[in-house]
Write an enzyme that holds these catalytic residues in place. Structure first.
Site: not given
Ligand SMILES: Nc1ncnc2c1ncn2[C@@H]1O[C@H](COP(=O)(O)OP(=O)(O)O)[C@@H](O)[C@H]1O
Ligand SMILES: O=P(O)(O)OC[C@H]1O[C@](O)(COP(=O)(O)O)[C@@H](O)[C@@H]1O
Ligand SMILES: [Mg+2]
Length: 532
Positions: A268, A298-299, A342, A450-451
């Site tokens: 994401g 998913i969001d 979510m 989560y389901m």
């Molecule tokens: N600003 C950022 N710069 C570098 N890596 C990041 C940054 N934000 C998040 N990450 C890394 O990206 C991965 C996923 O981020 P996360 O916010 O959990 O999920 P998503 O990619 O779905 O938003 C994690 O391993 C996190 O450490």
């Molecule tokens: O419990 P977890 O794994 O931290 O995930 C919860 C979050 O995951 C999400 O589905 C979004 O996930 P991503 O950051 O991976 O896009 C949100 O809707 C929810 O807040």
């Protein structure tokens, strides 16, 4: 009409007491965002006008050449970063052809010259297709106050005739980061199949997100057509996912040590920020590495794209929870069903699931503030519904109504704010309200989050993943790096990662879709007259 966008926007903000603040928490980017408080909803349509202007700063609309200047700057912004920008690289004719005559098992033979299945580097798709007449049109997204028509073209995705890697020498890696999302396995599978079609033999998976680059004891997972053949039949990620662990320099050391040439990063907004930083670090070190991201959320909160994979499945799967809540509410004496879905800061799943089910009386999303108490609050409306139709069903996004809860200030390993449980809170408040009113009500709360997230992709998402996975590989072989791929106005495009991490996609309360949702549920505005 003569204005420098940023100045006019700040003026409006101040005039109406809106809260203007620099928000660097999202994606660690220091971009400016408008935070609109519930008291200022009368300025919603202006807000989106302001937001539209804010996205295109420093335009002097008095300048007769502003449109040309805007387009030049737009083209620059959406130009795709390429290996040749900083490295001496030579292309070769592609090995990808659907007309080759050599059997698949050993890779590919020479493509036939006459095949026209390639995309030209100059092919473009239109980013916006509606001509708005006024900023007050529903969902208007205008550049200037007159809503002039400006053609904004982005790059078309697909296989190119020339490629920048020798498939025989390539080591490709895939990593899946963040939370789960239906379709991850379809995407991994499709990337592997397409890489093999080019003739790549060394393909590996990095386990458990960015963590797999540095955590001891985690080894690469060898991938091939045989390994991935059936993985799409299950949800989750074959490779595992994780949050946290974004030390860019360490990750790039690891990429270098492993000899990875092409890296596919599925995730994401946070993951994309990381992917862009990895791409920049590779350029800094003059490494010939293509970093290709694919949006996974998913969001559905990635901007510029029609939708992201997994979203459709989530909406479909949410129907089961909503239907159960409806049956429970309908079968109980004064039943109230409550379903939390979510959506950390975007209410797309809740909105679409509500519209699609036709069983929701009240849909609450983070983008639209609401009050629980008082004559215009949600609770009184629920009482009205019970009195008039005997039951009601509420669908709430997890990020909605956070202003009604105590802030936790906790963050997850990636730095995302851990939200307080709005579902539990509303359930308690409904119980309290009806008890105090001495009016019987039977509340049933369902949290299927989560389901839903662990499901396998539905047919529509499986198709989307197929397209995205194949285009990700084509983008890498075409020599791009620091790009992501998505669907814009039904066309498949490549976008620089920088453009999709600039902001977050959220439901526009002035959009036709939100209006359709309100029409369908029949819910009123849940705010006091002074604030609505
Ligand atoms: N600003 C950022 N710069 C570098 N890596 C990041 C940054 N934000 C998040 N990450 C890394 O990206 C991965 C996923 O981020 P996360 O916010 O959990 O999920 P998503 O990619 O779905 O938003 C994690 O391993 C996190 O450490
Ligand atoms: O419990 P977890 O794994 O931290 O995930 C919860 C979050 O995951 C999400 O589905 C979004 O996930 P991503 O950051 O991976 O896009 C949100 O809707 C929810 O807040
Ligand atoms: Mg995120």
């Amino acid at each position: 009409m003569v204005s420098t966008s940023s100045i006019s926007a700040v003026g409006l903000v101040n005039q109406h007491g809106l809260n203007w603040k620099a928000d660097s928490s999202l994606f660690n980017l220091n971009y400016l965002s408008l935070i609109i408080s519930g008291r200022n909803r009368e300025f919603e349509s202006r807000k989106f006008h302001i937001r539209a202007l804010m996205a295109k700063p420093d335009i002097d609309f008095a300048d007769p050449k502003w449109k040309n200047k805007f387009l030049e700057s737009f083209d620059r912004r959406f130009d795709l970063p390429h290996l040749r920008d900083s490295l001496e690289v030579k292309p070769r004719p592609t090995t990808f052809s659907l007309k080759s005559r050599v059997p698949l098992v050993d890779g590919n033979g020479a493509p036939e010259d006459t095949w026209n299945g390639y995309v030209n580097d100059d092919d473009r798709a239109l980013l916006k297709v509606i001509k708005f007449t006024s900023p007050s049109s529903a969902g208007a997204d205008c550049i200037d106050p007159d809503c002039s028509w400006v053609e904004q073209w982005v790059h078309r995705a697909g296989p190119r005739k020339l490629i920048y890697y020798e498939p025989d020498d390539v080591k490709a890696a895939i990593v899946t980061c963040g939370g789960l999302c239906p379709g991850l396995n379809d995407l991994i599978r499709q990337i592997v199949l397409t890489l093999e079609k080019y003739g790549v033999k060394k393909i590996v998976g990095i386990p458990f997100g960015y963590r797999g680059f540095f955590e001891e004891g985690l080894s690469e997972i060898p991938l091939s057509r045989r390994v991935v053949e059936n993985i799409n039949l299950a949800g989750g990620s074959l490779l595992g996912v994780s949050r946290g662990g974004g030390n860019i320099s360490e990750n790039v050391d690891s990429i270098q040590a492993r000899g990875i040439d092409i890296l596919f990063i599925l995730g994401g907004n946070g993951t994309h920020a990381g992917a862009n930083a990895i791409h920049n670090e590779c350029r800094k070190r003059s490494m010939k590495v293509s970093v290709i991201a694919v949006p996974k959320t998913i969001d559905n909160d990635i901007p510029l794209m029609d939708k992201t994979f997994g979203f459709d499945t989530a909406v479909e799967e949410a129907q089961r929870a909503i239907n159960s809540a409806y049956i429970e509410a309908h079968s109980a004496y004064h039943g109230i069903g409550l379903v939390k879905l979510m959506g950390r800061s975007s209410g797309f799943i809740a909105m679409h699931a509500s519209v699609s089910s036709g069983q929701i009386d009240v849909c609450l999303i983070p983008e639209v503030p609401f009050t629980l108490e008082g004559p215009h609050g949600v609770l009184q409306h629920l009482e009205h519904l019970i009195r008039t139709k005997g039951s009601s069903v509420v669908c709430i996004a997890e990020g909605a109504g956070q202003d009604l809860l105590q802030k936790s200030y906790a963050t997850d390993a990636s730095g995302n704010v851990v939200l307080s449980d709005i579902g539990v809170h509303i359930q308690q408040q409904i119980r309290r309200y009806f008890k105090e009113a001495d009016f019987p009500a039977d509340v049933k709360y369902i949290d299927p989050t989560y389901m839903i997230r662990a499901c396998r992709a539905n047919a529509s998402d499986a198709i989307l993943c197929t397209v995205l996975g194949q285009n990700a590989v084509h983008g890498a072989f075409a020599g791009f790096s620091g790009i992501t791929t998505g669907i814009c106005n039904t066309h498949n495009v490549y976008l620089p990662i920088t453009e999709v991490i600039r902001t977050q996609r959220r439901v526009d309360p002035n959009s036709r879709m939100w209006h359709r949702c309100l029409t369908s549920t029949g819910q009123p505005h849940f705010t006091t007259p002074s604030s609505s």
